[in-house]
Design an enzyme around this catalytic site. Structure first.
Site, PDB file in Angstrom:
ATOM      1  N   ARG A  72       0.842  -1.187   0.000  1.00 25.12           N
ATOM      2  CA  ARG A  72       0.000   0.000   0.000  1.00 25.12           C
ATOM      3  C   ARG A  72       0.880   1.240   0.000  1.00 25.12           C
ATOM      4  O   ARG A  72       1.984   1.239   0.530  1.00 25.12           O
ATOM      5  CB  ARG A  72      -0.909   0.034   1.224  1.00 25.12           C
ATOM      6  CG  ARG A  72      -2.205  -0.743   1.034  1.00 25.12           C
ATOM      7  CD  ARG A  72      -3.124  -0.606   2.213  1.00 25.12           C
ATOM      8  NE  ARG A  72      -2.507  -1.128   3.411  1.00 25.12           N
ATOM      9  CZ  ARG A  72      -2.026  -0.380   4.397  1.00 25.12           C
ATOM     10  NH1 ARG A  72      -2.093   0.937   4.341  1.00 25.12           N
ATOM     11  NH2 ARG A  72      -1.484  -0.955   5.454  1.00 25.12           N
ATOM     12  N   TYR A 200      -1.765  -3.569  -6.520  1.00 26.68           N
ATOM     13  CA  TYR A 200      -1.582  -4.204  -5.215  1.00 26.68           C
ATOM     14  C   TYR A 200      -2.882  -4.217  -4.399  1.00 26.68           C
ATOM     15  O   TYR A 200      -3.591  -3.207  -4.338  1.00 26.68           O
ATOM     16  CB  TYR A 200      -0.482  -3.481  -4.417  1.00 26.68           C
ATOM     17  CG  TYR A 200      -0.395  -4.024  -3.008  1.00 26.68           C
ATOM     18  CD1 TYR A 200       0.201  -5.258  -2.766  1.00 26.68           C
ATOM     19  CD2 TYR A 200      -0.987  -3.346  -1.943  1.00 26.68           C
ATOM     20  CE1 TYR A 200       0.228  -5.780  -1.487  1.00 26.68           C
ATOM     21  CE2 TYR A 200      -0.960  -3.866  -0.658  1.00 26.68           C
ATOM     22  CZ  TYR A 200      -0.356  -5.090  -0.435  1.00 26.68           C
ATOM     23  OH  TYR A 200      -0.336  -5.615   0.826  1.00 26.68           O
ATOM     24  N   GLY A 201      -3.122  -5.322  -3.718  1.00 22.60           N
ATOM     25  CA  GLY A 201      -4.325  -5.554  -2.896  1.00 22.60           C
ATOM     26  C   GLY A 201      -4.987  -4.312  -2.340  1.00 22.60           C
ATOM     27  O   GLY A 201      -6.027  -3.867  -2.832  1.00 22.60           O
ATOM     28  N   LYS A 209      -9.743  -2.350   1.914  1.00 20.91           N
ATOM     29  CA  LYS A 209      -9.448  -1.211   2.798  1.00 20.91           C
ATOM     30  C   LYS A 209     -10.189   0.047   2.340  1.00 20.91           C
ATOM     31  O   LYS A 209     -10.690   0.802   3.158  1.00 20.91           O
ATOM     32  CB  LYS A 209      -7.938  -0.963   2.852  1.00 20.91           C
ATOM     33  CG  LYS A 209      -7.145  -2.160   3.376  1.00 20.91           C
ATOM     34  CD  LYS A 209      -7.459  -2.398   4.821  1.00 20.91           C
ATOM     35  CE  LYS A 209      -7.042  -3.711   5.386  1.00 20.91           C
ATOM     36  NZ  LYS A 209      -5.698  -4.086   5.592  1.00 20.91           N
ATOM     37  N   HIS A 229     -10.728  -2.377  11.802  1.00 23.87           N
ATOM     38  CA  HIS A 229      -9.623  -3.202  11.322  1.00 23.87           C
ATOM     39  C   HIS A 229      -9.371  -4.307  12.360  1.00 23.87           C
ATOM     40  O   HIS A 229      -8.423  -4.229  13.135  1.00 23.87           O
ATOM     41  CB  HIS A 229      -8.403  -2.283  11.164  1.00 23.87           C
ATOM     42  CG  HIS A 229      -7.250  -2.894  10.462  1.00 23.87           C
ATOM     43  ND1 HIS A 229      -5.964  -2.447  10.628  1.00 23.87           N
ATOM     44  CD2 HIS A 229      -7.172  -3.916   9.584  1.00 23.87           C
ATOM     45  CE1 HIS A 229      -5.146  -3.151   9.878  1.00 23.87           C
ATOM     46  NE2 HIS A 229      -5.854  -4.054   9.242  1.00 23.87           N
ATOM     47  N   SER A 251      -0.072  -3.774  11.576  1.00 20.68           N
ATOM     48  CA  SER A 251       0.544  -4.841  10.782  1.00 20.68           C
ATOM     49  C   SER A 251       1.801  -5.366  11.487  1.00 20.68           C
ATOM     50  O   SER A 251       2.398  -4.688  12.331  1.00 20.68           O
ATOM     51  CB  SER A 251       0.885  -4.339   9.386  1.00 20.68           C
ATOM     52  OG  SER A 251       1.647  -3.175   9.488  1.00 20.68           O
ATOM     53  N   CYS A 253       1.998  -7.791  13.649  1.00 19.08           N
ATOM     54  CA  CYS A 253       1.801  -8.164  15.055  1.00 19.08           C
ATOM     55  C   CYS A 253       1.106  -9.519  15.192  1.00 19.08           C
ATOM     56  O   CYS A 253       0.607  -9.864  16.261  1.00 19.08           O
ATOM     57  CB  CYS A 253       0.980  -7.105  15.777  1.00 19.08           C
ATOM     58  SG  CYS A 253       1.853  -5.561  16.000  1.00 19.08           S
ATOM     59  N   ASP A 276      -9.371  -9.647   9.189  1.00 18.66           N
ATOM     60  CA  ASP A 276      -8.924  -8.282   8.845  1.00 18.66           C
ATOM     61  C   ASP A 276      -9.953  -7.196   9.153  1.00 18.66           C
ATOM     62  O   ASP A 276      -9.590  -6.162   9.695  1.00 18.66           O
ATOM     63  CB  ASP A 276      -8.551  -8.237   7.359  1.00 18.66           C
ATOM     64  CG  ASP A 276      -7.702  -7.029   6.993  1.00 18.66           C
ATOM     65  OD1 ASP A 276      -6.891  -6.602   7.831  1.00 18.66           O
ATOM     66  OD2 ASP A 276      -7.854  -6.509   5.875  1.00 18.66           O
ATOM     67  N   ARG A 371       2.224 -12.247  -0.627  1.00 22.11           N
ATOM     68  CA  ARG A 371       0.891 -12.544  -0.089  1.00 22.11           C
ATOM     69  C   ARG A 371       0.274 -13.786  -0.719  1.00 22.11           C
ATOM     70  O   ARG A 371       0.624 -14.172  -1.837  1.00 22.11           O
ATOM     71  CB  ARG A 371      -0.041 -11.370  -0.415  1.00 22.11           C
ATOM     72  CG  ARG A 371       0.401 -10.041   0.174  1.00 22.11           C
ATOM     73  CD  ARG A 371      -0.364  -9.740   1.406  1.00 22.11           C
ATOM     74  NE  ARG A 371       0.176  -8.619   2.156  1.00 22.11           N
ATOM     75  CZ  ARG A 371      -0.427  -8.111   3.225  1.00 22.11           C
ATOM     76  NH1 ARG A 371      -1.582  -8.606   3.645  1.00 22.11           N
ATOM     77  NH2 ARG A 371       0.104  -7.128   3.890  1.00 22.11           N
TER      78      ARG A 371
END
Ligand code: SAT
Ligand code: MN
Length: 587
Positions: A72, A200-201, A209, A229, A251, A253, A276, A371
């Protein structure tokens, strides 16, 4: 026939000047058709999809993206509202009019000689109050295939869109992937996202998102619900009852590992509902209920293995209906490979950018943000309640962070307001600071810093208001798996041993154990966290829960600095919590 969808398609066709329009219907046949297109076409010199070894990873495909397009891009992501203050200091902002002029210029004729895929999709459980009708156009077959995994694509969405005047519009083109012309623009007041220059995603799968968090957080603020989130799990306890928890982590974690956790206690089973995003409503019974609007996992590959996340590995190998995509991992013998999946490095490994891997000169073979995109229906621990149109009742919310000091392993907030306060100031060490230095902390309130589509000050108030509208509130917990000892070693083993902390949380929710009140909330009484079979000495356990005044002086100064960015948007109740904290630590 002139329908709202047809009108939109016509407009897009004129804008993009595509050579062909393909409207997706979500069938199996369609998946085969799109995969064939992807296998037979290239972007730059890369084939878009390559079939993987069927025995190792059935129905799976490999994709390599442009090396400049692997994550991102927060600095190129904007929230475009009429008033700057509405977007808040937490978002990049441009006036909607100017943003649109910029984007329409980029979009103009951008799909010449290309197919425009029209993706009608539903986020949330169809025919429930969570349902949201959406459409995205894109010129990327990889994006189209990914959307089929992550959302409910097909004819059902078309009829819903045409029967409701209100639907989300996502406009996407990868353009020529020039990072200088890459923008992700959100228009919360118009239920619209425009994205250009990335495949990208998080930049390109606009249902994720962009819509389900940034746009929906704003809708939730207006309408009295929450787009968060967070993972959703159900913990089945020995009497068979299932307690539902939400958890928010920035992210890196271990959020996905927690969502698919295999408990170390046989009599406690963990059910997965989401990894997510959670949409949260206040139900008629005055409780918070949550549901996952997505239908897939877009997970980080490195570090995933049968040791760290056996359920995810089974999910990846259990492929049935939806093809699985692997993006920017390394590859050998048509088998995807990433750091952590096995101890030995295959000798004929090709790295994520397509070169023969050389351990001595290359960095990691798989991109650290490589990913997999996999259907949630493959997950062996998927809860039957995932399909419940009401969502599941939430008894606890965990807010986690990555801190080598200051924050204890687990702490229960004294009440809702204090919990919201602790969540509003949670922060994580950025990787450069993970060697134990204090100070390099990125404050990431509720793990929503990059995803809240409006002013975080208003967002905190929205969270506080929940207590006025509910009869029974979930307990709030603060967690930190990452505390380190003086030798800079992690004290807590993490991964599957986190089920010990989950068990403590459940016991607190069920009022089965007492806790010690501290300056920041309730800490576990000695002996109440099940440490059976763990080899940690008492001194280290003490350190896991230590509240060090010196560290808290620094922490409080950092919190004050963070809050000051939002001026008087910070609710009075939260400022009072901060004052109270200072008083408790005698600062
Ligand atoms: O693509 S996502 O935004 O879901 C993942 C990430 O980059 O954080
Ligand atoms: Mn996420």
């Amino acid at each position: 026939m002139v329908t709202p969808l047809n009108l939109f398609i016509k407009e897009m066709k004129e804008l993009f000047q595509c050579s062909e329009v393909y409207i997706m219907n979500g069938t199996q046949k369609e998946a085969e058709k799109l995969i064939t297109i992807a296998q037979n076409s290239k972007f730059d010199d890369r084939v878009i999809l390559k079939k993987l070894n069927v025995k190792e990873y059935p129905n799976s495909y490999y994709h390599r993206s442009n090396p400049n397009d692997v994550s991102r891009t927060e600095d190129l992501t904007f929230v475009c509202t009429n008033l700057k203050e509405q977007a808040g200091p937490n978002n990049n902002w441009i006036k909607p009019k100017i943003a649109k002029i910029k984007m329409l210029k980029l979009f103009k004729n951008a799909m010449k000689n290309k197919i425009m895929y029209v993706i009608p999709f539903i986020m949330g459980i169809p025919d429930s109050k969570y349902e949201k009708n959406c459409v995205q156009v894109t010129d990327s077959v990889y994006v189209a295939l990914s959307m089929r995994i992550m959302t409910r694509v097909g004819d059902q969405a078309i009829s819903k869109i045409n029967n409701n005047s209100e639907f989300f519009k996502g406009i996407h083109s990868i353009g020529d992937l020039n990072p200088k012309k890459r923008f992700i623009m959100h228009f919360p007041e118009e239920n619209l996202v425009m994205s250009f220059g990335s495949g990208y995603g998080g930049n390109a799968l606009l249902g994720k998102k962009c819509y389900s968090l940034r746009i929906c957080s704003y809708l939730g603020y207006k309408e009295g619900w929450f787009a968060e989130h967070m993972i959703i799990i159900g913990v089945q306890i020995p009497n068979g009852k299932i307690i539902y928890l939400l958890a928010a982590f920035p992210s890196a974690c271990g959020k996905t590992n927690l969502a698919l956790l295999e408990s170390i206690f046989k009599e406690y089973k963990i059910w997965t509902l989401g990894d997510d995003i959670a949409w949260i409503n206040i139900n008629e019974d005055g409780q918070l209920y949550a549901a996952n609007p997505e239908t897939g996992f877009f997970g980080v590959a490195p570090g995933t293995s049968f040791k760290t996340n056996p359920v995810m590995m089974k999910t990846l190998k259990n492929n049935k209906f939806f093809p699985t995509l692997f993006t920017n991992t390394a590859i050998y013998n048509d088998i995807p490979w990433w750091e952590g999946v096995s101890d030995n490095i295959p000798s004929n490994l090709i790295n994520w950018y397509g070169k023969k891997y050389c351990k001595d000169t290359d960095g990691p073979a798989a991109h650290p943000n490589s990913r997999f995109t996999v259907s949630i229906y493959n997950c062996p621990t998927l809860s039957p309640e995932y399909y419940n149109p009401n969502g599941v009742p939430i008894s606890g919310i965990i807010f986690g962070s990555r801190r080598s000091n200051t924050i204890p392993l687990i702490c229960e907030a004294k009440n809702w307001t204090n919990g919201v306060f602790m969540a509003s100031v949670m922060g994580s060490e950025t990787t450069t600071a993970s060697n134990g230095s204090i100070g390099n902390i990125r404050r990431d309130p509720m793990a929503m810093l990059p995803f809240c589509g409006y002013n975080l000050g208003d967002y905190f108030q929205h969270w506080l208001n929940v207590s006025k509208r509910t009869k029974k509130l979930p307990k709030i917990f603060i967690a930190n798996w990452f505390r380190k000892d003086k030798n800079n070693k992690f004290i807590w083993p993490g991964f599957r041993d986190n089920s010990r902390v989950i068990k403590w949380i459940i016991d607190r929710i069920n009022k089965k154990i007492d806790a010690n009140e501290s300056e920041i909330g309730f800490l576990p009484k000695r002996g109440t966290i099940d440490l059976n079979g763990l080899n940690i000495d008492n001194e280290k356990i003490e350190l896991l829960f230590k509240l060090d005044k010196k560290e808290w002086i620094i922490e409080i100064a950092m919190i004050e600095k963070f809050y000051s960015k939002f001026g008087d948007k910070i609710p009075k109740e939260l400022k009072n919590c901060l004052k109270e904290l200072k008083r408790k630590f005698k600062i």
